[in-house]
Design a protein around this motif. Structure first.
Motif, PDB file in Angstrom:
ATOM      1  N   ASP A  41      32.113   9.701 -90.950  1.00  0.00           N
ATOM      2  CA  ASP A  41      33.013  10.784 -91.330  1.00  0.00           C
ATOM      3  C   ASP A  41      34.401  10.166 -91.338  1.00  0.00           C
ATOM      4  O   ASP A  41      34.982   9.915 -90.277  1.00  0.00           O
ATOM      5  CB  ASP A  41      32.925  11.927 -90.331  1.00  0.00           C
ATOM      6  CG  ASP A  41      33.813  13.103 -90.687  1.00  0.00           C
ATOM      7  OD1 ASP A  41      34.768  12.924 -91.471  1.00  0.00           O
ATOM      8  OD2 ASP A  41      33.562  14.200 -90.166  1.00  0.00           O
ATOM      9  N   SER A  78      22.991  27.624-100.014  1.00  0.00           N
ATOM     10  CA  SER A  78      24.057  27.619 -99.006  1.00  0.00           C
ATOM     11  C   SER A  78      24.243  28.979 -98.340  1.00  0.00           C
ATOM     12  O   SER A  78      24.991  29.092 -97.375  1.00  0.00           O
ATOM     13  CB  SER A  78      25.372  27.159 -99.635  1.00  0.00           C
ATOM     14  OG  SER A  78      25.781  28.072-100.622  1.00  0.00           O
ATOM     15  N   ARG A 101      20.551  21.733 -91.219  1.00  0.00           N
ATOM     16  CA  ARG A 101      21.361  22.429 -92.212  1.00  0.00           C
ATOM     17  C   ARG A 101      21.364  23.915 -91.916  1.00  0.00           C
ATOM     18  O   ARG A 101      20.327  24.527 -91.707  1.00  0.00           O
ATOM     19  CB  ARG A 101      20.819  22.214 -93.618  1.00  0.00           C
ATOM     20  CG  ARG A 101      21.673  22.967 -94.634  1.00  0.00           C
ATOM     21  CD  ARG A 101      21.169  22.856 -96.026  1.00  0.00           C
ATOM     22  NE  ARG A 101      22.069  23.601 -96.922  1.00  0.00           N
ATOM     23  CZ  ARG A 101      21.866  23.768 -98.195  1.00  0.00           C
ATOM     24  NH1 ARG A 101      20.816  23.221 -98.764  1.00  0.00           N
ATOM     25  NH2 ARG A 101      22.710  24.463 -98.933  1.00  0.00           N
ATOM     26  N   TRP A 105      26.191  23.547 -94.656  1.00  0.00           N
ATOM     27  CA  TRP A 105      26.631  22.417 -93.833  1.00  0.00           C
ATOM     28  C   TRP A 105      25.469  21.718 -93.171  1.00  0.00           C
ATOM     29  O   TRP A 105      24.513  22.359 -92.727  1.00  0.00           O
ATOM     30  CB  TRP A 105      27.618  22.900 -92.774  1.00  0.00           C
ATOM     31  CG  TRP A 105      28.832  23.477 -93.419  1.00  0.00           C
ATOM     32  CD1 TRP A 105      29.069  24.792 -93.697  1.00  0.00           C
ATOM     33  CD2 TRP A 105      29.930  22.752 -93.951  1.00  0.00           C
ATOM     34  NE1 TRP A 105      30.265  24.926 -94.350  1.00  0.00           N
ATOM     35  CE2 TRP A 105      30.822  23.699 -94.518  1.00  0.00           C
ATOM     36  CE3 TRP A 105      30.262  21.402 -94.000  1.00  0.00           C
ATOM     37  CZ2 TRP A 105      32.011  23.321 -95.124  1.00  0.00           C
ATOM     38  CZ3 TRP A 105      31.448  21.031 -94.601  1.00  0.00           C
ATOM     39  CH2 TRP A 105      32.312  21.981 -95.153  1.00  0.00           C
ATOM     40  N   GLU A 107      24.510  18.991 -90.116  1.00  0.00           N
ATOM     41  CA  GLU A 107      24.924  18.258 -88.918  1.00  0.00           C
ATOM     42  C   GLU A 107      23.993  17.063 -88.752  1.00  0.00           C
ATOM     43  O   GLU A 107      22.770  17.211 -88.821  1.00  0.00           O
ATOM     44  CB  GLU A 107      24.856  19.149 -87.684  1.00  0.00           C
ATOM     45  CG  GLU A 107      25.875  20.249 -87.677  1.00  0.00           C
ATOM     46  CD  GLU A 107      25.844  21.078 -86.408  1.00  0.00           C
ATOM     47  OE1 GLU A 107      24.871  20.968 -85.613  1.00  0.00           O
ATOM     48  OE2 GLU A 107      26.800  21.839 -86.201  1.00  0.00           O
ATOM     49  N   THR A 121      29.419  16.395 -89.283  1.00  0.00           N
ATOM     50  CA  THR A 121      29.151  17.581 -90.102  1.00  0.00           C
ATOM     51  C   THR A 121      29.680  17.367 -91.509  1.00  0.00           C
ATOM     52  O   THR A 121      30.856  17.002 -91.687  1.00  0.00           O
ATOM     53  CB  THR A 121      29.805  18.836 -89.480  1.00  0.00           C
ATOM     54  OG1 THR A 121      29.332  18.987 -88.143  1.00  0.00           O
ATOM     55  CG2 THR A 121      29.455  20.078 -90.277  1.00  0.00           C
ATOM     56  N   PHE A 122      28.784  17.598 -92.501  1.00  0.00           N
ATOM     57  CA  PHE A 122      29.147  17.391 -93.898  1.00  0.00           C
ATOM     58  C   PHE A 122      28.662  18.555 -94.749  1.00  0.00           C
ATOM     59  O   PHE A 122      27.641  19.175 -94.447  1.00  0.00           O
ATOM     60  CB  PHE A 122      28.516  16.105 -94.444  1.00  0.00           C
ATOM     61  CG  PHE A 122      28.911  14.869 -93.704  1.00  0.00           C
ATOM     62  CD1 PHE A 122      30.202  14.366 -93.793  1.00  0.00           C
ATOM     63  CD2 PHE A 122      27.997  14.201 -92.910  1.00  0.00           C
ATOM     64  CE1 PHE A 122      30.565  13.222 -93.112  1.00  0.00           C
ATOM     65  CE2 PHE A 122      28.349  13.053 -92.232  1.00  0.00           C
ATOM     66  CZ  PHE A 122      29.640  12.557 -92.331  1.00  0.00           C
ATOM     67  N   ASN A 123      29.345  18.785 -95.836  1.00  0.00           N
ATOM     68  CA  ASN A 123      28.911  19.736 -96.842  1.00  0.00           C
ATOM     69  C   ASN A 123      27.635  19.186 -97.488  1.00  0.00           C
ATOM     70  O   ASN A 123      27.572  18.002 -97.820  1.00  0.00           O
ATOM     71  CB  ASN A 123      30.032  19.911 -97.881  1.00  0.00           C
ATOM     72  CG  ASN A 123      29.617  20.781 -99.019  1.00  0.00           C
ATOM     73  OD1 ASN A 123      28.953  20.326 -99.946  1.00  0.00           O
ATOM     74  ND2 ASN A 123      30.008  22.033 -98.956  1.00  0.00           N
ATOM     75  N   HIS A 124      26.621  20.035 -97.650  1.00  0.00           N
ATOM     76  CA  HIS A 124      25.331  19.579 -98.179  1.00  0.00           C
ATOM     77  C   HIS A 124      25.455  18.973 -99.575  1.00  0.00           C
ATOM     78  O   HIS A 124      24.883  17.929 -99.864  1.00  0.00           O
ATOM     79  CB  HIS A 124      24.309  20.714 -98.182  1.00  0.00           C
ATOM     80  CG  HIS A 124      22.981  20.297 -98.696  1.00  0.00           C
ATOM     81  ND1 HIS A 124      22.616  20.444-100.015  1.00  0.00           N
ATOM     82  CD2 HIS A 124      21.936  19.676 -98.084  1.00  0.00           C
ATOM     83  CE1 HIS A 124      21.402  19.959-100.189  1.00  0.00           C
ATOM     84  NE2 HIS A 124      20.957  19.493 -99.034  1.00  0.00           N
TER      85      HIS A 124
END
Length: 165
Positions: A41, A78, A101, A105, A107, A121-124
């Motif tokens: 990240d 989402s 998910r 998001w 993890e 943590t990222f946007n899918h």
């Protein structure tokens, strides 16, 4: 922002007699291209990385693309409140990376992270794009290094299955 990367190991080189053009899927995924991988990240300046030298990097990229797709099976996408879970196991150890998910998001955590360390943590959608870019970039690098790999039908199928987004 996500950064996915790898380094190939000098301690575990590919066998010199390998015919990359005809190598089967098991060989491509588990016996070749050993090294280390990381997921970072960039904004938070944190990463999950291996330091073992024996992780099959093509298998990692392939499995990551599979997992990102598996996390998107809920038709609500989402908007789905139900947690979707996946694991990436390393075959030579008991360690694994977990993916959860919820909503849009994902993890990402690893067994070897400190207990009090939060997951990445990222946007899918961003993770999907970066995972596929990583796979294509990795295959391009490996193809440059290994004659015949670009002619392997398993590689063609892999790249067709996970096109760049």
């Amino acid at each position: 922002m996500i950064d996915l990367g790898y380094s190939l190991s000098r301690r575990f080189p590919d066998p010199p007699q390998t015919d990359y053009r005809t190598a089967d899927v098991r060989t491509l995924r588990h016996d070749l291209f050993c090294g280390d991988v990381y997921v970072a990240d960039v904004k938070a300046d944190r990463e999950i990385s291996t330091a073992w030298g024996w992780v099959p990097v093509l298998d990692f990229a392939w499995a990551l693309c599979d997992i990102v797709e598996r996390l998107d099976r809920d038709p609500r996408g989402s908007r789905a409140a139900t947690t979707q879970f996946a694991e990436l196991d390393f075959t030579e150890s008991t360690d694994c990376v977990t993916f959860e998910r919820r909503f849009g998001w994902v993890e990402i955590a690893a067994d070897w992270m400190a207990a009090d360390e939060p997951p990445l943590t990222f946007n899918h959608a961003e993770l999907r794009r970066e995972a596929r870019d990583f796979l294509h970039d990795l295959v391009a690098d490996l193809t440059d290094m290994h004659e015949g790999l670009g002619d392997n039908p398993a590689i063609w199928d892999l790249l067709a299955r996970f096109p760049r987004v």
